[in-house]
Scaffold this motif. Structure first.
Motif, short mmCIF file in Angstrom:
data_model
loop_
_atom_site.label_atom_id
_atom_site.label_comp_id
_atom_site.label_asym_id
_atom_site.label_seq_id
_atom_site.Cartn_x
_atom_site.Cartn_y
_atom_site.Cartn_z
N LEU A 1 0.85 -1.21 0.00
CA LEU A 1 0.00 0.00 0.00
C LEU A 1 0.88 1.25 0.00
O LEU A 1 0.61 2.23 -0.72
CB LEU A 1 -0.92 0.01 1.23
CG LEU A 1 -2.04 -1.04 1.25
CD1 LEU A 1 -2.71 -1.08 2.63
CD2 LEU A 1 -3.08 -0.76 0.17
N GLN A 2 1.94 1.21 0.79
CA GLN A 2 2.86 2.36 0.85
C GLN A 2 3.52 2.59 -0.51
O GLN A 2 3.58 3.72 -1.00
CB GLN A 2 3.92 2.08 1.91
CG GLN A 2 4.88 3.23 2.12
CD GLN A 2 5.90 2.90 3.20
OE1 GLN A 2 6.58 1.88 3.14
NE2 GLN A 2 6.00 3.75 4.20
N ILE B 1 2.49 1.74 -3.51
CA ILE B 1 1.54 2.25 -4.51
C ILE B 1 1.21 3.71 -4.27
O ILE B 1 1.16 4.51 -5.20
CB ILE B 1 0.25 1.39 -4.50
CG1 ILE B 1 0.57 -0.04 -4.92
CG2 ILE B 1 -0.81 1.99 -5.43
CD1 ILE B 1 -0.55 -1.03 -4.61
N SER B 2 1.03 4.08 -3.00
CA SER B 2 0.65 5.48 -2.73
C SER B 2 1.78 6.42 -3.12
O SER B 2 1.53 7.53 -3.59
CB SER B 2 0.18 5.67 -1.29
OG SER B 2 1.20 5.34 -0.38
N ILE B 3 3.01 5.99 -2.95
CA ILE B 3 4.14 6.83 -3.35
C ILE B 3 4.23 6.89 -4.88
O ILE B 3 4.49 7.95 -5.46
CB ILE B 3 5.46 6.29 -2.76
CG1 ILE B 3 5.44 6.43 -1.24
CG2 ILE B 3 6.66 7.04 -3.34
CD1 ILE B 3 6.59 5.75 -0.55
N GLU C 1 1.86 6.72 -6.96
CA GLU C 1 0.83 7.66 -7.45
C GLU C 1 1.31 9.11 -7.37
O GLU C 1 1.07 9.91 -8.29
CB GLU C 1 -0.47 7.48 -6.65
CG GLU C 1 -1.21 6.19 -6.98
CD GLU C 1 -2.60 6.11 -6.36
OE1 GLU C 1 -3.39 5.26 -6.79
OE2 GLU C 1 -2.90 6.88 -5.42
N LEU D 1 -5.71 10.45 -8.09
CA LEU D 1 -4.97 10.05 -6.89
C LEU D 1 -5.82 9.12 -6.03
O LEU D 1 -7.03 9.31 -5.90
CB LEU D 1 -4.59 11.28 -6.06
CG LEU D 1 -3.46 12.16 -6.61
CD1 LEU D 1 -3.40 13.46 -5.83
CD2 LEU D 1 -2.12 11.44 -6.56
N GLY D 2 -5.20 8.10 -5.47
CA GLY D 2 -5.90 7.20 -4.56
C GLY D 2 -6.64 6.07 -5.25
O GLY D 2 -7.09 5.13 -4.59
N ILE E 1 -4.65 2.82 -4.99
CA ILE E 1 -4.72 2.38 -3.60
C ILE E 1 -6.07 1.74 -3.31
O ILE E 1 -6.16 0.68 -2.69
CB ILE E 1 -4.50 3.59 -2.66
CG1 ILE E 1 -3.02 3.89 -2.55
CG2 ILE E 1 -5.10 3.38 -1.30
CD1 ILE E 1 -2.24 2.83 -1.80
N ARG E 2 -7.12 2.37 -3.79
CA ARG E 2 -8.47 1.83 -3.55
C ARG E 2 -8.57 0.41 -4.13
O ARG E 2 -9.09 -0.49 -3.50
CB ARG E 2 -9.53 2.75 -4.16
CG ARG E 2 -10.95 2.29 -3.88
CD ARG E 2 -11.97 3.39 -4.15
NE ARG E 2 -12.03 3.77 -5.55
CZ ARG E 2 -11.74 4.97 -6.03
NH1 ARG E 2 -11.36 5.94 -5.21
NH2 ARG E 2 -11.84 5.23 -7.32
N GLN F 1 -6.67 -1.85 -1.89
CA GLN F 1 -7.41 -2.05 -0.63
C GLN F 1 -8.55 -3.03 -0.84
O GLN F 1 -8.84 -3.88 0.01
CB GLN F 1 -7.96 -0.71 -0.13
CG GLN F 1 -6.89 0.23 0.44
CD GLN F 1 -7.44 1.63 0.72
OE1 GLN F 1 -8.24 2.16 -0.05
NE2 GLN F 1 -6.99 2.24 1.80
N ILE G 1 -7.48 -6.59 -0.69
CA ILE G 1 -7.35 -7.06 0.70
C ILE G 1 -8.71 -7.36 1.30
O ILE G 1 -8.93 -8.42 1.89
CB ILE G 1 -6.65 -6.01 1.59
CG1 ILE G 1 -5.19 -5.82 1.13
CG2 ILE G 1 -6.69 -6.42 3.06
CD1 ILE G 1 -4.44 -4.76 1.92
#
Lengths: 386, 386
Positions: free
Chosen positions: B349-350, B352-354, B356, B368-369, B372-373, B376, B379
């Protein structure tokens, strides 16, 4: 959950940088030898810089509470009148220490989640002319409030001769601190928060005017007698056996702060605070403090439609992510996220993305990724160097 | 960027778990003493379990390439005919070793990004009846392809007497491996990928039928002579001085894998692969491999509207996040994300967020996000125990 992975996002202790961990693994040396003197000599100027003072900073082997007691026992004596500003559990800690020493303690109680106003202090000092010391908290760990220390110090000096004594445990090293310029008389911090070390050291700096009071203060004290620390520190030494491995680590932690640059350290903490706050705001989850009172090192969240403890429990068991709960009357009601010391914006993104999953798991309907997007936007709107 | 923070998401070396790092810091012991024997005795059964074999697994001090050369030099001799399946740079590595030993090497070249099909191997073996060994790669690190080893092994055994020799360097320990059941004759892996150690050890297991070939093989060899390792391992020893600190670490890494449970280790890697793939898919950024050929340990991304190197450069300098580039003709074209060993879904998750943020920084318009969505959701759709 990955065994051996602990994502530690409580407001202290904070994670230890690998190079600090490595430094602490050095073999022991004699604490009265030349190597130990060299070590203290190298640490001294860098600690002063973090405190924003020209004074030497005493290093006491003990936890933060020992530092707070040091301030009390050196600055005032039994029967004297003091004011304790209580904005949370650590303000109350000062009151308990003052009670143990039978001081005549006035309590300025502020609702948890709010900062104290300089006006309230001014009002108090006007009514009570014999107050010898005002005890206050820079960052109140229990609520995530950053009190306006510069204004408080200036107010106290304008309206009284009281000493300004500040608990900076959960923020010094992560938040701008100008002890001399602001007029702080005694400033205390601990090793396990923004200083990136395990608990075990407490740091105490004293102004010239406070030294005069301390020298004349007859309150009995021995291990916590600041004059002993001062007199030894001049010779690059300590009065009692120091926690040497923590000093090895301290040297390296200060080197890291110097490499990053203190200004950059402070803006990183500001950024992490904004990211965390915007993420919860994006999900309409209330924060305990307003923007002005918010601390760059810890954020308290005050949920209305889910249980803080349910969230804490699921993210700990499923992802190994630790965040803190509330204390005293806020126990079970709020949760607190530490973002201090060895913590990056990347770590904040990770924390938020896990919390979003945790919220979904406990049944709250949220738009996944929305908090992350808000936090990402904070980074993108900021400067390029995070 | 936080000094001292390295977010290592390349396909090896992978991060070292703290308890493994600690284990490796133990004081040296004599490698011919009882303690070293005890150590090997404890390691042996656990390594067998990871390899899915009843055979002892030889531990050679050297990097992965030493393990690949060990397979070649023990299983075949100068002038013999072999088939190397080349699905990427590490398939080619086998060919280079075979060339150095003047083997008569056939090359089954597969387009990078694809897995080999058992049918292609069957076709090859039908035409070349004298092939003594088929060299193939389980996870091709350069492309993120996982070759269907079970089917390959069964095909080779059905249509020839050739040995099945497998490079499992970048996946054994993170992906299900049943050496005996699948009919792998020689299986090699390294320490620095899913085994959660620094580079420096290579592990080689040999089937009964391969041992017969090895015993009769007159190809000159000394340090890499597997019979020496086998004969010593029976006595819980090694023929030459072993990298002891890595063995201390290996014992702890195997303990962690046992604690998590191998089945859970494998499903964690599956989940990390799916999260990574769905995140890029959400942004319409092409993946190099299709879902069936995708490896649970490394994902290759094949962007069309931005430069892989621009992304790699900005996330490294701004966040300390390392991902890998492409190799050979894919250099500068693709990027590769490692998600193996000591890597959690929280770490993915970390990452991927970076990424982006990095994509936005280099001028690509994304929501953005959104990635991550998607991750998520992977999971949340999976089981509760990640």
């Amino acid at each position: 959950m990955l065994p051996d992975q602990h994502l530690l996002r409580i407001p202290g202790p904070s994670p230890i940088p690998p190079s600090v961990q490595l430094a602490m693994s050095q073999p022991m040396i004699g604490h009265r030898g030349q190597e130990a003197k060299e070590l203290l000599k190298q640490i001294k100027p860098k600690l002063k810089f973090v405190f924003g003072t020209k004074q030497d900073v005493s290093i006491i082997t003990g936890s933060g509470t020992a530092g707070l007691e040091t301030a009390v026992v050196n600055a005032v004596k039994q029967g004297e009148e003091v004011l304790v500003v209580e904005t949370g559990a650590f303000g109350e800690r000062f009151s308990k220490i003052c009670a143990a020493y039978q001081l005549k303690t006035h309590h300025l109680k502020v609702d948890w989640g709010n900062a104290v106003t300089p006006e309230a202090i001014q009002e108090y000092l006007r009514k009570h002319q014999n107050i010898k010391a005002v005890f206050t908290t820079y960052c109140e760990t229990s609520t995530g409030v950053l009190n306006p220390i510069e204004e408080i110090a200036k107010t106290v000096h304008t309206y009284s001769d009281a000493l300004v004594i500040v608990d900076g445990v959960s923020c010094v090293g992560g938040v701008e601190t100008k002890m001399d310029e602001w007029g702080i008389d005694i400033l205390v911090t601990g090793s396990q928060k923004a200083m990136m070390l395990p608990a075990g050291l407490t740091f105490v700096a004293v102004s010239d005017r406070a030294w005069k009071v301390i020298e004349e203060n007859e309150q009995p004290r021995f291990y916590l007698d600041l004059t002993k620390y001062r007199d030894n520190l001049i010779k690059d030494s300590t009065p009692f056996t120091p926690g040497l491995s923590l000093l090895f680590g301290l040297k390296q932690a200060l080197k890291l702060m110097e490499e990053e640059g203190l200004k950059q350290v402070y803006s990183r903490h500001q950024l992490m605070m904004k990211m965390t706050r915007e993420a919860f705001r994006a999900h309409d989850i209330p924060l305990l403090t307003n923007d002005i009172a918010a601390s760059p090192t810890v954020t308290a969240v005050n949920p209305t439609d889910f249980k803080a403890e349910d969230l804490r429990s699921i993210i700990k068991s499923e992802f190994g992510l630790s965040i803190a709960g509330g204390q005293q009357h806020l126990k079970g009601k709020i949760f607190r996220i530490g973002h201090m010391g060895y913590c990056s914006v990347a770590d904040v993104l990770q924390t938020i993305s896990i919390i979003e999953i945790g919220l979904t798991r406990i049944g709250k309907t949220i738009e996944l990724g929305k908090g992350i997007r808000a936090a990402q936007e904070v980074i993108l709107e900021g400067n390029n160097n995070v």
